[in-house]
Every structure is written in C-alpha cells, then in structure tokens.
Design a protein around this motif. Structure first.
Motif, short mmCIF file in Angstrom:
data_model
loop_
_atom_site.label_atom_id
_atom_site.label_comp_id
_atom_site.label_asym_id
_atom_site.label_seq_id
_atom_site.Cartn_x
_atom_site.Cartn_y
_atom_site.Cartn_z
N SER A 139 0.83 -1.21 0.00
CA SER A 139 0.00 0.00 0.00
C SER A 139 0.86 1.25 0.00
N ASP A 140 1.80 1.28 0.92
CA ASP A 140 2.60 2.51 1.07
C ASP A 140 3.54 2.72 -0.11
N GLY A 142 2.86 2.08 -3.17
CA GLY A 142 2.17 2.52 -4.39
C GLY A 142 1.35 1.44 -5.07
N MET A 464 6.29 0.46 -8.26
CA MET A 464 6.30 0.76 -6.82
C MET A 464 7.59 1.51 -6.44
N ASP A 465 7.51 2.19 -5.31
CA ASP A 465 8.70 2.82 -4.75
C ASP A 465 9.39 1.77 -3.87
#
Ligand code: GDD
Length: 488
Positions: A139-140, A142, A464-465
């Motif tokens: 989630s965090d 991305g 994603m990061d």
C-alpha cells in the motif's frame, strides 16, 4: 543441457514467441560448451528451418541460476509434496516460498524450509500472503490495489497471481535478475529440477543469441511439460495436454492469428502451447514491467499484456486500422482502481463480490478502445521481448484431485483474459462468447450470454517505490523470514 531449437517464431511487433523447443539432453556432458548460437538466429522468420540443437556449459547455466529466484506459491499443499519440490530446486537458485496456507500448515512449511536450507547450506525466503506488514508495504509503496479494501489488519488478496507479485517484489529486494515460478503441488522433484535447468538454458539462449540486442532484450521461458499423467481405470495415461491448456491454447492461437505480423507457417493454430504455463521464468525487468492478473488468469494475461503494451507501435497501428477504432473515450475507468465496486468476478479473494462486466476498462468493446489513447498505459520500454516455449522430458505429475469446478474456473479465467483483450476482433470475440456460453454455463463470473467478467489486473510491480517497500517490509512484516546459510 542440450535443447533443440527452431528459428520459427510468430511476431507481434517486437514481441516474438517461438515454436516449441525441446530438451534433447538433460545433461550435455562435463565438457559441454555453450554453442555459439550461430544458427538458427532468434529472429522471426516466415519459414521454418529444420530444428537444430544448442548445448549449454555448466558455466552458462550457473551464470543464470546464481541470479535466479525460484518463487513457490503454496496454498495448503501437502507438506511432504512441498518437501520434494524444494529438493528439486538447483542449489544456486534462491528459494522464495509465498504461502497462503492455514496457520498450522504455514508453521510446518516454515520449519521445513528452514531445516532444508540449513541442511543444504543455502538460503531461502518465506512469507505469508496475509502478513499485514507485507500488505502495508504494498500500500505505502504505491500498489494498494493488491490489498483487500477495508481489511483490518490489511491483507493481500488471495490468488496465485497475487503470490507471484509478492515473490517478484521480494526477488527484486534480494537483488536477483531473473524470476522463475514452480508450483508447490508437483509430485516429482526431478521434474522441478528439469524445469529450473530449462529456465536457465532458455534465458541464456534468449538473452545471448543473435538478434537479442546484446543481452538487452526481455526474455521469458514457458514450460510445455511432456505430458500430464492421469490415472484411468487403474492405468496411468500420459496425456499430452491438460484440460484447461487445450481450450485456452486454442483461443490464444486464434487471437494470435488475428494480430500476428510475422508468422512461421501462415497459420498459427498450434504455435502457442503454453498459454496456461504455470511453470515459467523471465528476466526480472520484464516481470517488473508486466501487469499481473489475478488468480489463474495470470499466465494467459502475460501474453496479452506483452502484445498490448510491449509490442510497440506496429500492433497498435494495426489494431486501429483493422478494427476501425473510434476515438470515443466515454465510459472509461481505470483498470487499477482499488474501489471494490469494480471488482471482477474472477478476483480470487473470497470476499470479492461478482459484478457486471460493463464497469471495467478491460471489458469495454474494442471498437471504443483506441489502443494509443486509452488509459491502459503503453509500456515506455521498447526492448524486444523473446518468449521461448520449451518442452521438457519429464511428465508433470501433480495433484489432480481439485475437481471439475477448479478446471472450469481456470478455463474461464484464461478465456476472460483473451475475451477482454483490446486487440481481439469483434467477430472472434462473438465466437468466444458463444463458446463460453455453451461450455461454461453457471461458472462464477460468466453472464447468461457467455460474457465473462474481466480479470482483475494490477499495475506493474516495477512502478512501486522500492525504497519505501523495503523499509516497510523490513520494519513491519512479521512472517517474513530469511532462512539458511547466510541468514544465521
Ligand atoms: N500463495 C498462494 N496463494 N498460492 C496459491 C494460491 C494462493 O491464493 N492459490 C493457489 N496457489 C498455489 C498452489 O498451492 C499451487 O502450488 C499453485 O499455486 C498452483 O495452484 P493449483 O490450484 O494447484 O493449480 P493447478 O495445478 O490446477 O494449475 C496449475 O497449472 C495450470 C496449467 O495447467 C497452475 O500453475 C495454473 O496457474 C496453470 O495455469
């Protein structure tokens, strides 16, 4: 290892899929050298040249295996069968076990992997699909779409495709360059071993042969198992194709025929033999770039996604010309929404409601979905994609007791990926709808007229990061463990 090769391939833009290679020797000998790959070149050719063979040195195989993570998705399989699978994975490969098993089974799987890795002096990684920390990390970083909306604690959706996404993200954190997937219900350790060797040989070939842009191509290897044995009337029957593969391959070939630029025979009715390949491997760059679909749509969708987004302009232009695209973007929705109202009936998560097929961008009729202007992002990566299909010597003995419903679900999910492709011509789509109506009535997610719900499709893992993902996974995941030699 020695493989028979062929120069015949079907090309859609710069995505080429080869006619099936075969394993000639499981071990090509102590002094085997890697062939120079002079002939046949791995470039699409209209006419097939006869098969040729290439051998691979131990060094070539090792150079891939040492960078290869083997991801094992596992949901409540017999632990003694999983034990055999682990024993078949070559020593140099990193094992990543992604489990969605009940707690007691998960504990047994962890104990098994730990003991095995200690014994064999190698490393492994294990994580549970419902680890709240892993869900939070996605989630965090991305990718909230993979988390069940509103779940508290957060948890990742069920499904094999979802397990593959987790494994791919962990392989990236582990610094690997290639990922391969092996099911946990394989009864024969020797076949797992062969699959992994084939991954290494195939990836080496695809990345180093002439026309591979000096290693700059994307590569994928899809296993065509030799047979899938069934017991009938007390006898083992070595069936050459599985019940789901037979159907999905046929329709995938029909789609390929409709969009192909360069064809080996002019009629690709049998080119694709691995639409459902549960066992496959690819360069990590490609895995990070592809959209993974949910559940059992994941493997067929890889081909669709490669053609739709990575085949570069030729296929896009072709589909517009041939299919009379109208530039009407009304009614479009993002395929990546995490909003539950857009859930597909094929979402593998038990909590997901089945919904109408009309609210997904992927179910929008192709005539209203101009490929160059819709909201499905075209991959900015224009590297060639080389897809090899390789037939093994080992039969694929696995758990066949999952029932008719399981097969129908797998067929429906595979066919839905084809049905909702924005490249499918209207006529073929209608024929497919009729087929589904006649053959899969009453299967979850199939409307009365045969229209299947669109598969849930996730954004590329590579979007994603990873700095955030790594920090969250390390800080929050409670089930994630690195076990074995260097972990101590
Ligand atoms: N982690 C995780 N989470 N693993 C899962 C899940 C899940 O929700 N669902 C299934 N698996 C695991 C199973 O435990 C098994 O190891 C593997 O994924 C394949 O699932 P099966 O349900 O056993 O599939 P199958 O054997 O009928 O079909 C296989 O072959 C097909 C081609 O013939 C799969 O690999 C299919 O994806 C493939 O299309």
């Amino acid at each position: 290892m020695r493989l028979s090769t062929t120069s015949s391939s079907a090309a859609v833009g710069n995505v080429s899929i080869h006619e099936t290679f075969r394993v000639i020797e499981l071990d090509a000998g102590y002094s085997s050298k890697t062939s120079k790959y002079i002939s046949p070149p791995l470039t699409p050719r209209p006419n097939s040249r006869g098969p040729s063979t290439v051998s691979f040195s131990h060094e070539s195989i090792h150079s891939i295996e040492s960078q290869l993570a083997i991801i094992v998705p596992c949901k409540n399989e017999d632990v003694s069968i999983l034990d055999g699978v682990l024993h078949g994975i070559p020593h140099e490969c990193l094992i990543i076990l992604v489990s969605n098993s009940e707690p007691q089974k998960y504990a047994a799987e962890c104990a098994l992997l730990t003991a095995y890795c200690q014994n064999a002096q190698r490393e492994g990684i294990v994580a549970h699909q419902h680890d709240a920390g892993v869900a939070q990390a996605f989630s965090d970083a991305g990718m909230p779409e993979i988390v069940v909306p509103g779940s508290m604690p957060p948890r990742i959706r069920n499904g094999k495709g979802e397990a593959m996404i987790i494994g791919t993200a962990l392989a990236k954190l582990a610094g690997k360059q290639y990922v391969g997937f092996v099911d946990a219900d394989n009864l024969v350790a020797g076949s797992v071993h062969e699959y992994c060797k084939v991954y290494a040989a195939g990836l080496h070939y695809a990345l180093n042969c002439p026309g591979s842009d000096e290693g700059d191509s994307h590569a994928m290897v899809r296993i065509k198992w030799n047979s899938k044995p069934k017991v009938r009337n007390g006898e083992i029957v070595f069936e050459k194709s599985g019940r789901s593969s037979r159907v999905v391959n046929e329709w995938m070939n029909r789609l390929l025929n409709a969009i192909v630029d360069v064809s080996p025979t002019g009629d690709n009715t049998t080119t694709i033999r691995t639409a459902n390949a549960g066992e496959h491997a690819m360069s990590l760059d490609l895995a990070l770039n592809l959209h993974f679909a949910t559940g059992y749509a994941v493997e067929p969708y890889q081909l669709i996604d490669a053609w739709e987004r990575m085949a570069a302009s030729s296929v896009i232009d072709k589909s517009c010309d041939d299919l009379s695209c109208e530039l009407d973007l009304s009614g479009f929705e993002s395929p990546y929404t995490a909003d539950d109202s857009s859930m597909s009936a094929y979402d593998s998560d038990d909590l997901s409601p089945a919904v109408s097929t009309s609210n997904s961008a992927y179910s929008t009729p192709v005539s209203s979905r101009p490929p160059s202007r819709n909201n499905i992002p075209i991959s900015p990566d224009s590297r060639a994609v080389r897809i090899l299909q390789i037939e093994t010597r080992n039969p694929h003995f696995h758990d066949t007791g999952k029932g008719e419903e399981h097969i129908s679900k797998m067929q429906a999910e595979g066919l839905s990926a084809i049905f909702h492709s924005r490249l499918i011509p209207d006529k073929l789509k209608d024929e497919l709808r009729q087929y589904i109506k006649a053959n899969l009535p009453g299967v979850s997610g199939i409307a009365d007229d045969g229209t299947p719900s669109a598969p849930r499709v996730y954004p590329p893992v590579g979007a994603m990061d990873f700095a955030v993902f790594e920090a969250r996974v390390k800080g929050l995941a409670t089930t994630l463990k690195v076990v074995g030699e260097d972990a101590a």
